[in-house]
Design a protein around this motif. Structure first.
Motif, PDB file in Angstrom:
ATOM      1  N   LEU A 208      -4.520  37.209 -97.730  1.00 26.33           N
ATOM      2  CA  LEU A 208      -5.501  37.059 -98.803  1.00 26.33           C
ATOM      3  C   LEU A 208      -6.303  35.762 -98.653  1.00 26.33           C
ATOM      4  O   LEU A 208      -7.531  35.756 -98.822  1.00 26.33           O
ATOM      5  N   ALA A 209      -5.628  34.691 -98.308  1.00 29.82           N
ATOM      6  CA  ALA A 209      -6.321  33.404 -98.177  1.00 29.82           C
ATOM      7  C   ALA A 209      -7.382  33.459 -97.087  1.00 29.82           C
ATOM      8  O   ALA A 209      -8.485  32.925 -97.234  1.00 29.82           O
ATOM      9  N   LYS A 210      -7.047  34.131 -96.011  1.00 29.99           N
ATOM     10  CA  LYS A 210      -7.992  34.249 -94.888  1.00 29.99           C
ATOM     11  C   LYS A 210      -9.248  35.005 -95.315  1.00 29.99           C
ATOM     12  O   LYS A 210     -10.373  34.599 -94.990  1.00 29.99           O
ATOM     13  N   LEU A 211      -9.070  36.078 -96.084  1.00 29.86           N
ATOM     14  CA  LEU A 211     -10.233  36.848 -96.515  1.00 29.86           C
ATOM     15  C   LEU A 211     -11.059  36.077 -97.534  1.00 29.86           C
ATOM     16  O   LEU A 211     -12.290  36.111 -97.500  1.00 29.86           O
ATOM     17  N   CYS A 212     -10.391  35.398 -98.450  1.00 27.87           N
ATOM     18  CA  CYS A 212     -11.122  34.591 -99.438  1.00 27.87           C
ATOM     19  C   CYS A 212     -11.942  33.502 -98.748  1.00 27.87           C
ATOM     20  O   CYS A 212     -13.101  33.248 -99.103  1.00 27.87           O
ATOM     21  N   GLN A 213     -11.332  32.880 -97.768  1.00 29.89           N
ATOM     22  CA  GLN A 213     -12.029  31.824 -97.033  1.00 29.89           C
ATOM     23  C   GLN A 213     -13.225  32.407 -96.286  1.00 29.89           C
ATOM     24  O   GLN A 213     -14.294  31.805 -96.245  1.00 29.89           O
ATOM     25  N   PHE A 214     -13.055  33.603 -95.727  1.00 32.94           N
ATOM     26  CA  PHE A 214     -14.138  34.202 -94.961  1.00 32.94           C
ATOM     27  C   PHE A 214     -15.340  34.510 -95.843  1.00 32.94           C
ATOM     28  O   PHE A 214     -16.484  34.267 -95.460  1.00 32.94           O
ATOM     29  N   VAL A 215     -15.116  35.094 -97.020  1.00 29.82           N
ATOM     30  CA  VAL A 215     -16.244  35.532 -97.848  1.00 29.82           C
ATOM     31  C   VAL A 215     -16.853  34.390 -98.664  1.00 29.82           C
ATOM     32  O   VAL A 215     -17.958  34.517 -99.177  1.00 29.82           O
ATOM     33  N   SER A 216     -16.138  33.298 -98.797  1.00 31.92           N
ATOM     34  CA  SER A 216     -16.647  32.188 -99.595  1.00 31.92           C
ATOM     35  C   SER A 216     -17.928  31.639 -98.971  1.00 31.92           C
ATOM     36  O   SER A 216     -17.988  31.402 -97.758  1.00 31.92           O
ATOM     37  N   HIS A 217     -18.959  31.448 -99.829  1.00 34.36           N
ATOM     38  CA  HIS A 217     -20.233  30.952 -99.310  1.00 34.36           C
ATOM     39  C   HIS A 217     -20.974  30.238-100.421  1.00 34.36           C
ATOM     40  O   HIS A 217     -20.901  30.642-101.590  1.00 34.36           O
ATOM     41  N   ALA A 218     -21.713  29.222-100.034  1.00 32.27           N
ATOM     42  CA  ALA A 218     -22.418  28.420-101.034  1.00 32.27           C
ATOM     43  C   ALA A 218     -23.462  29.229-101.800  1.00 32.27           C
ATOM     44  O   ALA A 218     -23.821  28.881-102.929  1.00 32.27           O
ATOM     45  N   SER A 219     -23.956  30.329-101.233  1.00 33.01           N
ATOM     46  CA  SER A 219     -24.971  31.143-101.905  1.00 33.01           C
ATOM     47  C   SER A 219     -24.365  32.075-102.950  1.00 33.01           C
ATOM     48  O   SER A 219     -25.094  32.709-103.709  1.00 33.01           O
ATOM     49  N   CYS A 220     -23.032  32.150-102.991  1.00 35.15           N
ATOM     50  CA  CYS A 220     -22.360  33.129-103.851  1.00 35.15           C
ATOM     51  C   CYS A 220     -21.663  32.461-105.025  1.00 35.15           C
ATOM     52  O   CYS A 220     -20.890  31.523-104.830  1.00 35.15           O
ATOM     53  N   GLY A 221     -21.911  32.996-106.215  1.00 36.31           N
ATOM     54  CA  GLY A 221     -21.272  32.478-107.410  1.00 36.31           C
ATOM     55  C   GLY A 221     -20.101  33.326-107.846  1.00 36.31           C
ATOM     56  O   GLY A 221     -19.436  33.021-108.835  1.00 36.31           O
ATOM     57  N   ALA A 222     -19.836  34.415-107.105  1.00 38.20           N
ATOM     58  CA  ALA A 222     -18.735  35.301-107.491  1.00 38.20           C
ATOM     59  C   ALA A 222     -18.073  35.885-106.255  1.00 38.20           C
ATOM     60  O   ALA A 222     -18.747  36.265-105.290  1.00 38.20           O
ATOM     61  N   ILE A 223     -16.756  35.936-106.312  1.00 41.74           N
ATOM     62  CA  ILE A 223     -15.969  36.640-105.306  1.00 41.74           C
ATOM     63  C   ILE A 223     -15.073  37.602-106.060  1.00 41.74           C
ATOM     64  O   ILE A 223     -14.334  37.202-106.965  1.00 41.74           O
ATOM     65  N   ASN A 224     -15.119  38.873-105.687  1.00 38.20           N
ATOM     66  CA  ASN A 224     -14.252  39.871-106.310  1.00 38.20           C
ATOM     67  C   ASN A 224     -13.259  40.358-105.268  1.00 38.20           C
ATOM     68  O   ASN A 224     -13.635  40.601-104.112  1.00 38.20           O
ATOM     69  N   ILE A 225     -12.007  40.445-105.684  1.00 33.97           N
ATOM     70  CA  ILE A 225     -10.929  40.833-104.773  1.00 33.97           C
ATOM     71  C   ILE A 225     -10.229  42.059-105.335  1.00 33.97           C
ATOM     72  O   ILE A 225      -9.854  42.077-106.518  1.00 33.97           O
ATOM     73  N   PHE A 226     -10.037  43.074-104.480  1.00 34.70           N
ATOM     74  CA  PHE A 226      -9.186  44.201-104.846  1.00 34.70           C
ATOM     75  C   PHE A 226      -7.994  44.204-103.900  1.00 34.70           C
ATOM     76  O   PHE A 226      -8.159  44.149-102.678  1.00 34.70           O
ATOM     77  N   LEU A 227      -6.793  44.302-104.487  1.00 32.34           N
ATOM     78  CA  LEU A 227      -5.584  44.479-103.682  1.00 32.34           C
ATOM     79  C   LEU A 227      -4.945  45.812-104.059  1.00 32.34           C
ATOM     80  O   LEU A 227      -4.712  46.071-105.247  1.00 32.34           O
ATOM     81  N   GLY A 228      -4.659  46.634-103.065  1.00 36.64           N
ATOM     82  CA  GLY A 228      -3.854  47.831-103.291  1.00 36.64           C
ATOM     83  C   GLY A 228      -2.414  47.490-102.931  1.00 36.64           C
ATOM     84  O   GLY A 228      -2.163  46.920-101.872  1.00 36.64           O
ATOM     85  N   THR A 229      -1.481  47.818-103.816  1.00 40.20           N
ATOM     86  CA  THR A 229      -0.086  47.467-103.560  1.00 40.20           C
ATOM     87  C   THR A 229       0.815  48.686-103.714  1.00 40.20           C
ATOM     88  O   THR A 229       0.433  49.665-104.370  1.00 40.20           O
ATOM     89  N   VAL A 230       2.001  48.611-103.150  1.00 41.27           N
ATOM     90  CA  VAL A 230       2.943  49.731-103.205  1.00 41.27           C
ATOM     91  C   VAL A 230       3.687  49.691-104.532  1.00 41.27           C
ATOM     92  O   VAL A 230       4.361  48.705-104.847  1.00 41.27           O
ATOM     93  N   ARG A 231       3.562  50.765-105.293  1.00 39.78           N
ATOM     94  CA  ARG A 231       4.269  50.826-106.579  1.00 39.78           C
ATOM     95  C   ARG A 231       5.503  51.697-106.447  1.00 39.78           C
ATOM     96  O   ARG A 231       5.644  52.440-105.474  1.00 39.78           O
ATOM     97  N   ASN A 232       6.358  51.630-107.465  1.00 40.79           N
ATOM     98  CA  ASN A 232       7.680  52.253-107.340  1.00 40.79           C
ATOM     99  C   ASN A 232       7.742  53.674-107.883  1.00 40.79           C
ATOM    100  O   ASN A 232       8.830  54.228-108.048  1.00 40.79           O
ATOM    101  N   HIS A 233       6.582  54.274-108.163  1.00 41.13           N
ATOM    102  CA  HIS A 233       6.616  55.647-108.664  1.00 41.13           C
ATOM    103  C   HIS A 233       5.352  56.381-108.241  1.00 41.13           C
ATOM    104  O   HIS A 233       4.293  55.784-108.041  1.00 41.13           O
ATOM    105  N   ALA A 234       5.508  57.691-108.093  1.00 43.05           N
ATOM    106  CA  ALA A 234       4.367  58.541-107.766  1.00 43.05           C
ATOM    107  C   ALA A 234       4.654  59.932-108.308  1.00 43.05           C
ATOM    108  O   ALA A 234       5.657  60.547-107.922  1.00 43.05           O
TER     109      ALA A 234
END
Lengths: 147, 106
Positions: free
Chosen positions: A18-44
């Motif tokens: 996650l840190a690597k991706l946040c660092q990659f997209v971070s830019h002085a021209s951008c006032g917003a970074i949105n992150i989506f994480l898909g995670t494994v849940r315990n039911h389906a």
């Protein structure tokens, strides 16, 4: 891996960074970074899940993500995008996908993140094999028809 | 049965739509994924098809070779050379054809 000035796409067997991706997209021209994480849940669908095995076709998955993100850049004023999709055996709470979008304003980042994950769900050549609490395993969403 | 013609083309007999036909052929690489890989017992094969083969011809030959894949034909898409294709695709020598059952990425 595809890496350009404004775009990173990776299909990987390694734990996602996650840190690597946040660092990659971070830019002085951008006032917003949105992150989506898909995670494994315990039911389906009412069943207890103990883990998920992800299989994919990396070369085609990268191409599909390139197409999806290309459409995002066309539709919204988004400056940088990074997507990582994990393959292999994942335990509960582990992250299967990270989508990071940076733009001058937040509205575009919400829309772009949602668009990318919805397209991924429809088109990305990646398959989940769910491992259940009773020891059984099933491929997600693949129910045979009459042929 | 094979007969070499002019050292360039292999002419084969194919059972196509129930009839034995003498027809020129082409070879494609087929990739299997998920449940299709489980049922085929392999992730990849080289497959000989009649020249000018389309989607139905492809499935005819695949299902003859792997009958357990028949129920998944209706569920699956084909991707040729890393791109999803429609039902009008015509396959060419050297194509990579992937059987894509319903995906579940993300």
């Amino acid at each position: 891996m595809i890496i350009e000035e404004n775009l990173m796409i990776e299909i990987t067997d390694e734990p996602l960074n996650l840190a690597k991706l946040c660092q990659f997209v971070s830019h002085a021209s951008c006032g917003a970074i949105n992150i989506f994480l898909g995670t494994v849940r315990n039911h389906a669908e009412g069943r207890k899940v103990s883990g998920i095995e992800y299989h994919g076709y990396p070369e085609m998955a990268e191409k599909i993500l390139l197409e999806i993100t290309g459409r995002v850049f066309e539709k919204w004023n988004v400056h940088k995008i990074a997507v990582q999709q994990r393959l292999g055996m994942l335990r509960l709470k582990e992250t299967s996908i990270i989508i990071a979008v940076a733009a001058p304003h937040r509205e575009e980042t919400f829309a772009a993140c949602k668009f990318i994950i919805e397209e991924v769900k429809q088109k990305l050549p990646v398959w989940k094999k769910e491992h259940f609490g009773d020891g059984s395993q099933e491929w997600k969403n693949i129910k045979p028809g009459s042929g | 049965m094979k007969r070499k013609i002019s050292g360039e083309k292999i002419t084969n007999f194919f059972r196509l739509h129930g009839k034995i036909r003498r027809i020129d052929s082409l070879k494609v690489r087929v990739k299997f994924f998920a449940v299709c890989r489980d049922l085929a017992g392999t992730d990849s094969i080289m497959l000989e098809l009649p020249d000018g083969a389309g989607e139905e011809d492809f499935w005819d030959v695949i299902i003859t070779k792997y009958p357990k894949l028949k129920p998944y034909k209706a569920l699956s898409r084909l991707a040729v050379n890393l791109e999803y294709v429609n039902h009008h695709v015509i396959l060419k020598e050297g194509d990579e054809v992937c059987i894509i059952p319903p995906v579940s990425g993300g």
